[in-house]
Design a protein around this motif. Structure first.
Motif, PDB file in Angstrom:
ATOM      1  N   GLN A 175      -6.672   5.606  -1.438  1.00  0.00           N
ATOM      2  CA  GLN A 175      -6.570   6.258   0.030  1.00  0.00           C
ATOM      3  C   GLN A 175      -7.961   6.657   0.006  1.00  0.00           C
TER       4      GLN A 175
ATOM      5  N   PRO B 295      -5.173   2.075   8.992  1.00  0.00           N
ATOM      6  CA  PRO B 295      -4.025   2.125   9.835  1.00  0.00           C
ATOM      7  C   PRO B 295      -2.687   3.695   9.416  1.00  0.00           C
ATOM      8  N   SER B 296      -1.386   3.197   9.925  1.00  0.00           N
ATOM      9  CA  SER B 296      -1.013   4.182   9.228  1.00  0.00           C
ATOM     10  C   SER B 296       0.076   2.882   8.414  1.00  0.00           C
ATOM     11  N   ASP B 297      -0.442   1.402   8.570  1.00  0.00           N
ATOM     12  CA  ASP B 297       0.950   1.125   7.739  1.00  0.00           C
ATOM     13  C   ASP B 297       0.445   0.706   6.647  1.00  0.00           C
ATOM     14  N   ILE B 298      -1.323   0.830   6.434  1.00  0.00           N
ATOM     15  CA  ILE B 298      -1.721   0.861   5.294  1.00  0.00           C
ATOM     16  C   ILE B 298      -1.012   1.775   4.291  1.00  0.00           C
TER      17      ILE B 298
ATOM     18  N   GLY C 260       1.011   3.748   4.744  1.00  0.00           N
ATOM     19  CA  GLY C 260       2.599   3.959   4.422  1.00  0.00           C
ATOM     20  C   GLY C 260       3.015   2.700   3.310  1.00  0.00           C
ATOM     21  N   ARG C 261       2.153   1.770   3.433  1.00  0.00           N
ATOM     22  CA  ARG C 261       2.695   0.782   2.016  1.00  0.00           C
ATOM     23  C   ARG C 261       1.603   1.420   1.239  1.00  0.00           C
TER      24      ARG C 261
ATOM     25  N   GLU D 269      -7.314  -6.402   4.590  1.00  0.00           N
ATOM     26  CA  GLU D 269      -7.104  -7.494   4.058  1.00  0.00           C
ATOM     27  C   GLU D 269      -7.156  -8.638   2.970  1.00  0.00           C
TER      28      GLU D 269
END
Length: 222
Positions: free
Chosen positions: A177, A188-191, A193-194, A217
């Motif tokens: 991270q 981004p928050s989704d990244i 979390g992933r 990406e």
């Protein structure tokens, strides 16, 4: 020397079979001898025996038979340690008043247990069924405590290993991270979390792509 009027005692031939395979041999010795012509055929031995095949009796059926043969068969295949101890009590009651037979059975059971355990069971020599039961009960308690302690130690060991693995994965996730943030800015928050839910293999794969990828990406491509 033959005495007029004196007879031989009755004899009951018995075969007690405890093998795994089905008993297929004839129960009359005469059928096992090849046929021969002439005078010899008249004098060939003929003798039938009583076959007791342990495999033909269920535990429930044996428990109903209050005799020594049934007890012997049950000793060959006890369900568990407690069943074995109860069976010794049953046998002790059946032999009440016969100290010599109790001693004989104690020695026999001792030998059976050694054979079944392939001589891994350490038991002192015993001369009585009560003494045998007390010795076995003590051994069973020792085993239970030993395996309980081993299970506890194994559980602690696995817990430590799992904790270390989780700690390493968490450290790898934080490092990935930080590297991604330095290269591509706020994530981004989704990244985020992933990354937090990734496996060790995924973290390693994404970490290898950080330096060469031109975008987020590319890092997270399938």
């Amino acid at each position: 020397m033959w005495v007029e009027g004196k007879r031989l005692p009755p004899v009951l031939p018995i075969v007690l079979y405890n093998g795994d395979a089905k008993w297929t041999a004839a129960t009359d010795i005469a059928t096992l001898i090849p046929k021969v012509p002439g005078l010899v055929s008249q004098y060939l031995p003929k003798l039938e025996y009583l076959l007791i095949d342990e495999n033909q009796y269920a535990e429930a059926d044996l428990a109903e038979l209050k005799n020594l043969v049934a007890a012997i068969i049950r000793f060959e295949h006890p369900e568990n340690e407690q069943a074995l101890l109860k069976l010794i009590d049953v046998l002790n009651d059946m032999l009440q008043g016969n100290a010599e037979l109790k001693r004989t059975f104690a020695i026999w059971i001792h030998a059976v247990l050694l054979r079944q355990s392939k001589h891994t069971l350490v038991l002192p020599k015993v001369q009585d069924l009560k003494e045998l039961k007390m010795t076995l009960a003590e051994r069973f308690d020792q085993w239970a405590q030993k395996y309980e302690q081993k299970g506890l130690e194994k559980g602690i060991e696995k817990g430590v290993e799992k904790g270390i693995e989780k700690g390493i994965e968490k450290g790898e996730a934080l490092l990935l991270q930080r590297l991604l943030t330095r290269r591509f800015g706020t994530l981004p928050s989704d990244i985020v979390g992933r990354i937090a839910g990734a496996t060790a293999a995924q973290l390693e794969q994404w970490g290898d792509r950080v330096l060469d990828a031109a975008s987020l990406e590319e890092v997270f491509r399938p």
